[in-house]
Design a protein around this motif. Structure first.
Motif, PDB file in Angstrom:
ATOM      1  N   SER A 106      19.692 -29.214  31.233  1.00 16.49           N
ATOM      2  CA  SER A 106      20.195 -29.448  32.589  1.00 16.49           C
ATOM      3  C   SER A 106      20.393 -30.916  32.928  1.00 16.49           C
ATOM      4  O   SER A 106      21.077 -31.238  33.897  1.00 16.49           O
ATOM      5  CB  SER A 106      19.240 -28.821  33.610  1.00 16.49           C
ATOM      6  OG  SER A 106      17.938 -29.395  33.493  1.00 16.49           O
ATOM      7  N   GLY A 107      19.800 -31.821  32.159  1.00 15.17           N
ATOM      8  CA  GLY A 107      19.883 -33.234  32.487  1.00 15.17           C
ATOM      9  C   GLY A 107      21.270 -33.804  32.260  1.00 15.17           C
ATOM     10  O   GLY A 107      21.999 -33.356  31.370  1.00 15.17           O
ATOM     11  N   PRO A 108      21.679 -34.804  33.044  1.00 16.17           N
ATOM     12  CA  PRO A 108      23.027 -35.373  32.890  1.00 16.17           C
ATOM     13  C   PRO A 108      23.277 -35.991  31.516  1.00 16.17           C
ATOM     14  O   PRO A 108      24.382 -35.882  30.980  1.00 16.17           O
ATOM     15  CB  PRO A 108      23.105 -36.423  34.002  1.00 16.17           C
ATOM     16  CG  PRO A 108      21.689 -36.659  34.437  1.00 16.17           C
ATOM     17  CD  PRO A 108      20.946 -35.399  34.172  1.00 16.17           C
ATOM     18  N   GLU A 156       3.521 -40.373  27.420  1.00 17.60           N
ATOM     19  CA  GLU A 156       4.239 -41.502  26.829  1.00 17.60           C
ATOM     20  C   GLU A 156       5.640 -41.082  26.391  1.00 17.60           C
ATOM     21  O   GLU A 156       6.622 -41.809  26.611  1.00 17.60           O
ATOM     22  CB  GLU A 156       3.465 -42.059  25.631  1.00 17.60           C
ATOM     23  CG  GLU A 156       4.146 -43.220  24.929  1.00 17.60           C
ATOM     24  CD  GLU A 156       4.383 -44.408  25.828  1.00 17.60           C
ATOM     25  OE1 GLU A 156       5.416 -45.097  25.634  1.00 17.60           O
ATOM     26  OE2 GLU A 156       3.554 -44.658  26.729  1.00 17.60           O
ATOM     27  N   ALA A 157       5.748 -39.896  25.798  1.00 17.79           N
ATOM     28  CA  ALA A 157       7.056 -39.410  25.343  1.00 17.79           C
ATOM     29  C   ALA A 157       7.997 -39.178  26.526  1.00 17.79           C
ATOM     30  O   ALA A 157       9.210 -39.374  26.412  1.00 17.79           O
ATOM     31  CB  ALA A 157       6.890 -38.127  24.538  1.00 17.79           C
ATOM     32  N   SER A 158       7.441 -38.789  27.656  1.00 17.60           N
ATOM     33  CA  SER A 158       8.279 -38.514  28.828  1.00 17.60           C
ATOM     34  C   SER A 158       8.982 -39.774  29.317  1.00 17.60           C
ATOM     35  O   SER A 158      10.000 -39.697  30.014  1.00 17.60           O
ATOM     36  CB  SER A 158       7.442 -37.894  29.952  1.00 17.60           C
ATOM     37  OG  SER A 158       6.559 -38.859  30.533  1.00 17.60           O
ATOM     38  N   ASN A 159       8.453 -40.943  28.962  1.00 19.41           N
ATOM     39  CA  ASN A 159       9.101 -42.205  29.327  1.00 19.41           C
ATOM     40  C   ASN A 159      10.260 -42.542  28.391  1.00 19.41           C
ATOM     41  O   ASN A 159      11.037 -43.455  28.676  1.00 19.41           O
ATOM     42  CB  ASN A 159       8.079 -43.347  29.298  1.00 19.41           C
ATOM     43  CG  ASN A 159       6.982 -43.174  30.330  1.00 19.41           C
ATOM     44  OD1 ASN A 159       7.232 -42.700  31.436  1.00 19.41           O
ATOM     45  ND2 ASN A 159       5.758 -43.542  29.976  1.00 19.41           N
ATOM     46  N   ARG A 160      10.361 -41.821  27.274  1.00 20.96           N
ATOM     47  CA  ARG A 160      11.365 -42.135  26.254  1.00 20.96           C
ATOM     48  C   ARG A 160      12.519 -41.134  26.232  1.00 20.96           C
ATOM     49  O   ARG A 160      13.507 -41.385  25.548  1.00 20.96           O
ATOM     50  CB  ARG A 160      10.706 -42.154  24.867  1.00 20.96           C
ATOM     51  CG  ARG A 160       9.523 -43.106  24.745  1.00 20.96           C
ATOM     52  CD  ARG A 160       8.969 -43.095  23.353  1.00 20.96           C
ATOM     53  NE  ARG A 160       7.818 -43.976  23.214  1.00 20.96           N
ATOM     54  CZ  ARG A 160       7.436 -44.535  22.068  1.00 20.96           C
ATOM     55  NH1 ARG A 160       8.127 -44.288  20.960  1.00 20.96           N
ATOM     56  NH2 ARG A 160       6.383 -45.323  22.010  1.00 20.96           N
ATOM     57  N   TYR A 161      12.359 -40.022  26.925  1.00 19.65           N
ATOM     58  CA  TYR A 161      13.355 -38.955  26.866  1.00 19.65           C
ATOM     59  C   TYR A 161      13.758 -38.532  28.278  1.00 19.65           C
ATOM     60  O   TYR A 161      12.972 -38.652  29.219  1.00 19.65           O
ATOM     61  CB  TYR A 161      12.799 -37.732  26.124  1.00 19.65           C
ATOM     62  CG  TYR A 161      12.588 -37.950  24.657  1.00 19.65           C
ATOM     63  CD1 TYR A 161      13.576 -37.626  23.726  1.00 19.65           C
ATOM     64  CD2 TYR A 161      11.391 -38.474  24.182  1.00 19.65           C
ATOM     65  CE1 TYR A 161      13.371 -37.816  22.369  1.00 19.65           C
ATOM     66  CE2 TYR A 161      11.180 -38.683  22.828  1.00 19.65           C
ATOM     67  CZ  TYR A 161      12.167 -38.348  21.924  1.00 19.65           C
ATOM     68  OH  TYR A 161      11.971 -38.550  20.584  1.00 19.65           O
ATOM     69  N   GLU A 162      14.954 -37.985  28.359  1.00 18.01           N
ATOM     70  CA  GLU A 162      15.382 -37.398  29.624  1.00 18.01           C
ATOM     71  C   GLU A 162      14.572 -36.158  29.937  1.00 18.01           C
ATOM     72  O   GLU A 162      14.157 -35.927  31.081  1.00 18.01           O
ATOM     73  CB  GLU A 162      16.865 -37.035  29.552  1.00 18.01           C
ATOM     74  CG  GLU A 162      17.394 -36.389  30.822  1.00 18.01           C
ATOM     75  CD  GLU A 162      18.889 -36.136  30.743  1.00 18.01           C
ATOM     76  OE1 GLU A 162      19.625 -36.653  31.606  1.00 18.01           O
ATOM     77  OE2 GLU A 162      19.318 -35.416  29.815  1.00 18.01           O
ATOM     78  N   THR A 163      14.321 -35.330  28.907  1.00 19.38           N
ATOM     79  CA  THR A 163      13.591 -34.077  29.076  1.00 19.38           C
ATOM     80  C   THR A 163      12.631 -33.885  27.909  1.00 19.38           C
ATOM     81  O   THR A 163      12.998 -34.121  26.755  1.00 19.38           O
ATOM     82  CB  THR A 163      14.561 -32.873  29.119  1.00 19.38           C
ATOM     83  OG1 THR A 163      15.495 -33.065  30.185  1.00 19.38           O
ATOM     84  CG2 THR A 163      13.803 -31.570  29.336  1.00 19.38           C
ATOM     85  N   HIS A 207      17.333 -44.474  13.743  1.00 17.96           N
ATOM     86  CA  HIS A 207      18.640 -44.017  13.289  1.00 17.96           C
ATOM     87  C   HIS A 207      19.108 -42.745  13.986  1.00 17.96           C
ATOM     88  O   HIS A 207      20.093 -42.142  13.562  1.00 17.96           O
ATOM     89  CB  HIS A 207      18.620 -43.803  11.780  1.00 17.96           C
ATOM     90  CG  HIS A 207      18.396 -45.066  11.007  1.00 17.96           C
ATOM     91  ND1 HIS A 207      19.319 -46.083  10.972  1.00 17.96           N
ATOM     92  CD2 HIS A 207      17.336 -45.492  10.277  1.00 17.96           C
ATOM     93  CE1 HIS A 207      18.848 -47.081  10.233  1.00 17.96           C
ATOM     94  NE2 HIS A 207      17.658 -46.751   9.809  1.00 17.96           N
ATOM     95  N   VAL A 208      18.408 -42.321  15.030  1.00 18.52           N
ATOM     96  CA  VAL A 208      18.789 -41.129  15.786  1.00 18.52           C
ATOM     97  C   VAL A 208      18.641 -41.431  17.273  1.00 18.52           C
ATOM     98  O   VAL A 208      17.662 -42.052  17.702  1.00 18.52           O
ATOM     99  CB  VAL A 208      17.915 -39.907  15.421  1.00 18.52           C
ATOM    100  CG1 VAL A 208      18.244 -38.730  16.331  1.00 18.52           C
ATOM    101  CG2 VAL A 208      18.125 -39.506  13.969  1.00 18.52           C
ATOM    102  N   ASP A 209      19.600 -40.971  18.064  1.00 20.32           N
ATOM    103  CA  ASP A 209      19.480 -41.009  19.513  1.00 20.32           C
ATOM    104  C   ASP A 209      19.534 -39.573  20.016  1.00 20.32           C
ATOM    105  O   ASP A 209      20.459 -38.830  19.676  1.00 20.32           O
ATOM    106  CB  ASP A 209      20.619 -41.819  20.133  1.00 20.32           C
ATOM    107  CG  ASP A 209      20.611 -41.739  21.655  1.00 20.32           C
ATOM    108  OD1 ASP A 209      19.694 -42.310  22.269  1.00 20.32           O
ATOM    109  OD2 ASP A 209      21.515 -41.082  22.210  1.00 20.32           O
ATOM    110  N   ALA A 210      18.560 -39.139  20.786  1.00 23.51           N
ATOM    111  CA  ALA A 210      18.530 -37.777  21.325  1.00 23.51           C
ATOM    112  C   ALA A 210      17.904 -37.813  22.712  1.00 23.51           C
ATOM    113  O   ALA A 210      16.845 -38.427  22.903  1.00 23.51           O
ATOM    114  CB  ALA A 210      17.733 -36.840  20.418  1.00 23.51           C
ATOM    115  N   PRO A 211      18.516 -37.147  23.695  1.00 24.37           N
ATOM    116  CA  PRO A 211      17.975 -37.176  25.062  1.00 24.37           C
ATOM    117  C   PRO A 211      16.825 -36.199  25.286  1.00 24.37           C
ATOM    118  O   PRO A 211      16.122 -36.293  26.288  1.00 24.37           O
ATOM    119  CB  PRO A 211      19.179 -36.793  25.920  1.00 24.37           C
ATOM    120  CG  PRO A 211      20.023 -35.942  25.022  1.00 24.37           C
ATOM    121  CD  PRO A 211      19.846 -36.499  23.638  1.00 24.37           C
TER     122      PRO A 211
END
Length: 387
Positions: free
Chosen positions: A354-356, A103-110, A78-82
Motif C-alpha cells: 500500500s505504500g507509495p 531499527e529496520a522500520s527506519n530503513r524501509y517503507e513497510t 547492491h539491492v534497493d527494496a521498499p
C-alpha cells in the motif's frame, strides 16, 4: 532466449548508478530452524534445513540483532527494496527481535513480520504499533482448534487460546494484520466460517490469505480436488473487508479444483531469499541450496540475478520444478498484477503493497518487464496442459 535471461536483461538496464537492483521486497529469514511449534506440514523440515542445533538456547537468548543489521547493510549495497518481509523459525522467540524490527522500520517503507502469534505479548504489541509502518502476518489455519490440528498437536493445544487472544490484542492496537491459512485436509472446509469469524470481529483490520499446503506434504495432507472456495468467490462482496483482492481468491479457488497450478510466476524476478547469516537463495518460497553468501561475496545478487543455474528452476515459460506445480502463496498478488488480473489500485489496497514507494516500484517493474511478461503469457496460451 530463456525467460530468465530476458528478466536479467530488463533488470540490468535498471541498475542505478550506485549498482543496485530495484527489487520490490527483501524477504529475510532469521534462524529458520528455531521454532517452538512443530507444524506437521512445515517446509523447513522438507527442505532439510531443520537440524539439531546444540546451541539452540544460546541462539535464542543472545541478542544478535547487530549481526542481522550488518547483513541488511550488505544486502542493500547492491539491492534497493521498499519492503522488508521478516520471518523465522519463530522470529519473536529470539532475543533482540523487537529492537531489530524497530531499527529496520527506519530503513524501509513497510516491515511485515511473519509470526505464529504466541509471543505477541502486550509490551511487544504496543512497541510494534508505535513504529507506524510495521505489520503482522500471523500463521493461523482457522478460528477453532480442530481447524488448526496440523499446526497444534495435542501437547500444544493450549496455545490456540493464546494465539487468538494475541490476534485480538494486535488488532485492537491498530496493527494491520494478514493471516496465512495453509489449506489442508483439516481446514479446507472451514474457510468460509473463518472469514465470518474475522468479519464479525476485525473487519478492515485483518486480511485472510489462504493457500494449499505445498511440496511433497501436499500428497499426504492436502485438500482433495474440489470447489472448496467457490462459496467465498460467490459471496466475495460480503467478505471483502477481510479478504484479499477478488482475483487472488479466484486464483486459489481455481487451483484447488485440480490441485495443479495454472498461473505463471515471476516472484523470483522481484525478490530473493535472504537468510540471517548472509546466504541467498533464488526464490523466497522454494528454498534450494543457496547461491552463495553475501559475507564472502558482496556483489552476489548483482552478479547472479537471473544467471545462476537455480533460476533455471523458476524462470521458464512454464514451471519445470515439481514444487512449483503445487505452489500458491500470498505473493501471487504480484503475479496477478503483472498479468493484468489486478489493477494497481487493487494491489494497493493490500496491507503489504500500500505504500507509495511500493506502488511506484510495482509500476516500474511491470513496465520494465512488460515485453517479457507479454511473451511469457503468449507462450503459455499456446501450450496444452498445465502451465
Amino acid at each position: 532466449m530463456r525467460l530468465k535471461e530476458q528478466f536479467r536483461a530488463a533488470m540490468t538496464t535498471a541498475v542505478s548508478e550506485g549498482g543496485r537492483l530495484p527489487f520490490l521486497v527483501n524477504d529475510m529469514v532469521i534462524e529458520e530452524q528455531l521454532c517452538q511449534m512443530r507444524c506437521s506440514y512445515c517446509l523447513t523440515e522438507e527442505f532439510n534445513l531443520l537440524m539439531d542445533v546444540p546451541d539452540a538456547r544460546l541462539r535464542i537468548t543472545t541478542d544478535r540483532s547487530q549481526d542481522w543489521l550488518e547483513i541488511l547493510d550488505l544486502y542493500h549495497e547492491h539491492v534497493d527494496a521498499p519492503i522488508l518481509r521478516l520471518s523465522g523459525g519463530e522470529f519473536f522467540w529470539l532475543k533482540g527481535s523487537t529492537e531489530f524490527v524497530k531499527e529496520a522500520s527506519n530503513r524501509y517503507e513497510t516491515v511485515q513480520v511473519i509470526t505464529n502469534g504466541v509471543f505477541l505479548n502486550e509490551r511487544r504489541i504496543e512497541a510494534l504499533a508505535s513504529m507506524g509502518n510495521v505489520q503482522l502476518n500471523i500463521s493461523l489455519d482457522g478460528h477453532t482448534l480442530e481447524l488448526n490440528r496440523h499446526r497444534l498437536p495435542p501437547k500444544q493445544a493450549k496455545l490456540h487460546d493464546v494465539i487468538m487472544r494475541n490476534l485480538g490484542a494486535a488488532a485492537e492496537a491498530g496493527l494491520q494484520i494478514d493471516i496465512q491459512s495453509v489449506l489442508t485436509d483439516a481446514n479446507y472446509h472451514g474457510q468460509l466460517e473463518f472469514a465470518e469469524y474475522l468479519r464479525a470481529r476485525y473487519a478492515g483490520r485483518t486480511t485472510l490469505y489462504f493457500f494449499p499446503v505445498r511440496g511433497d506434504t501436499a500428497e499426504r495432507m492436502g485438500p482433495p480436488p474440489g470447489d472448496h472456495l467457490m462459496p467465498l468467490v460467490d459471496r466475495y462482496d460480503e467478505f471483502a473487508s477481510v479478504l484479499p483482492p477478488r482475483a487472488y481468491v479466484e486464483h486459489v479457488a481455481t487451483q484447488l479444483q485440480t490441485n495443479v497450478r495454472t498461473l505463471g510466476c515471476f516472484v523470483p524476478a522481484t525478490m530473493a531469499q535472504l537468510f540471517g547469516q548472509g546466504d541467498v537463495s533464488a526464490c523466497p518460497h522454494a528454498w534450494v541450496k543457496p547461491m552463495g553468501n553475501l559475507v564472502g561475496d558482496r556483489s552476489l545478487l548483482l552478479d547472479q540475478y537471473g544467471s545462476h543455474q537455480h533460476y533455471d528452476l523458476f524462470m521458464h515459460d512454464r514451471p519445470r520444478f515439481g514444487f512449483c506445480k503445487t505452489c500458491a502463496t500470498p505473493s501471487d498478488v504480484i503475479n496477478l498484477y503483472f498479468l493484468d488480473r489486478l489493477t494497481l489500485e487493487e494491489i494497493g489496497s493490500t496491507h503489504l503493497y500500500s505504500g507509495p514507494k511500493s506502488q511506484a516500484r510495482l509500476q516500474e517493474l511491470k513496465e520494465r518487464f512488460r515485453p517479457t511478461l507479454c511473451g511469457a503469457t503468449a507462450a503459455a496460451a499456446g501450450v496444452a496442459g498445465p502451465y
